[in-house]
Design an enzyme around this catalytic site. Structure first.
Site, mmCIF file in Angstrom:
data_model
loop_
_atom_site.group_PDB
_atom_site.id
_atom_site.type_symbol
_atom_site.label_atom_id
_atom_site.label_comp_id
_atom_site.label_asym_id
_atom_site.label_seq_id
_atom_site.Cartn_x
_atom_site.Cartn_y
_atom_site.Cartn_z
ATOM 1 N N GLY A 91 -57.269 -97.682 -25.450
ATOM 2 C CA GLY A 91 -56.906 -96.699 -24.425
ATOM 3 C C GLY A 91 -57.468 -95.308 -24.656
ATOM 4 O O GLY A 91 -56.996 -94.345 -24.046
ATOM 5 N N HIS A 98 -58.055 -87.610 -31.850
ATOM 6 C CA HIS A 98 -56.883 -86.804 -31.496
ATOM 7 C C HIS A 98 -55.619 -87.602 -31.703
ATOM 8 O O HIS A 98 -55.612 -88.832 -31.650
ATOM 9 C CB HIS A 98 -56.973 -86.283 -30.056
HETATM 10 P P1 5GP Z 1 -56.697 -90.495 -24.803
HETATM 11 O O1 5GP Z 1 -56.568 -91.079 -23.422
HETATM 12 O O2 5GP Z 1 -58.155 -90.416 -25.217
HETATM 13 O O3 5GP Z 1 -55.833 -91.118 -25.832
HETATM 14 O O4 5GP Z 1 -56.152 -89.014 -24.703
HETATM 15 C C1 5GP Z 1 -56.813 -87.992 -24.043
HETATM 16 C C2 5GP Z 1 -55.759 -87.054 -23.520
HETATM 17 O O5 5GP Z 1 -56.378 -85.839 -23.175
HETATM 18 C C3 5GP Z 1 -55.037 -87.555 -22.269
HETATM 19 O O6 5GP Z 1 -53.632 -87.650 -22.521
HETATM 20 C C4 5GP Z 1 -55.366 -86.515 -21.208
HETATM 21 O O7 5GP Z 1 -54.288 -86.249 -20.340
HETATM 22 C C5 5GP Z 1 -55.746 -85.307 -22.046
HETATM 23 N N1 5GP Z 1 -56.724 -84.422 -21.407
HETATM 24 C C6 5GP Z 1 -57.857 -84.804 -20.779
HETATM 25 N N2 5GP Z 1 -58.539 -83.722 -20.355
HETATM 26 C C7 5GP Z 1 -57.799 -82.639 -20.719
HETATM 27 C C8 5GP Z 1 -57.989 -81.227 -20.544
HETATM 28 O O8 5GP Z 1 -58.959 -80.746 -19.974
HETATM 29 N N3 5GP Z 1 -57.018 -80.414 -21.054
HETATM 30 C C9 5GP Z 1 -55.904 -80.923 -21.696
HETATM 31 N N4 5GP Z 1 -55.017 -80.029 -22.138
HETATM 32 N N5 5GP Z 1 -55.714 -82.228 -21.878
HETATM 33 C C10 5GP Z 1 -56.643 -83.091 -21.398
#
Ligand code: 5GP
Ligand code: ZN
Length: 112
Positions: A91, A98
């Site tokens: 996911g 992160h």
């Molecule tokens: P992943 O889906 O890779 O585990 O997590 C990426 C996270 O980054 C998601 O929860 C998404 O909402 C967050 N995210 C994506 N783009 C941005 C952004 O431009 N600013 C912030 N603050 N969060 C972001």
């Protein structure tokens, strides 16, 4: 390199900061999945949890120290969850390591 979280770490894209030091930044997730949802990143670009090696793994320990500090700061006394999504089936949507820090509701188990 075109990386969203590197741009956030450099301050080129604004974020709501929760914690910052020389190696780590934590900021509010733009699409929160819980009443408290922060994303904790190393400022160094590491693509994912699959790219952790003996050379770069020290940052992971520091990130967990930071998570404990944020939990104190934000009074997450009832508990919290730390999640790292990795790769397509894991996911992961942003290719910069992160850690999601989620709290403020009963999060349920197992995750969907
Ligand atoms: P992943 O889906 O890779 O585990 O997590 C990426 C996270 O980054 C998601 O929860 C998404 O909402 C967050 N995210 C994506 N783009 C941005 C952004 O431009 N600013 C912030 N603050 N969060 C972001
Ligand atoms: Zn990056």
């Amino acid at each position: 390199m075109d990386c969203l979280f590197c741009s956030i770490a450099r301050g080129e894209i604004p974020s709501t900061k929760v914690y910052e030091d020389d190696r780590v930044l934590a900021f509010r997730d733009i699409d929160p999945k819980a009443p408290f949802h922060a994303v904790v990143i190393p400022k160094e670009h590491i693509p994912s949890a699959a790219a952790i090696t003996p050379e770069n793994s020290a940052i992971v320990g520091h990130i967990y120290e930071v998570i404990a500090e944020i939990a104190r700061q934000e009074k997450l006394d009832k508990g919290f969850r730390v999640v790292t999504n990795c790769g397509e089936e894991g996911g992961q949507t942003v290719g910069h390591l992160h850690f999601h820090l989620l709290a403020g509701r009963n999060l349920g188990w197992p995750p969907g």
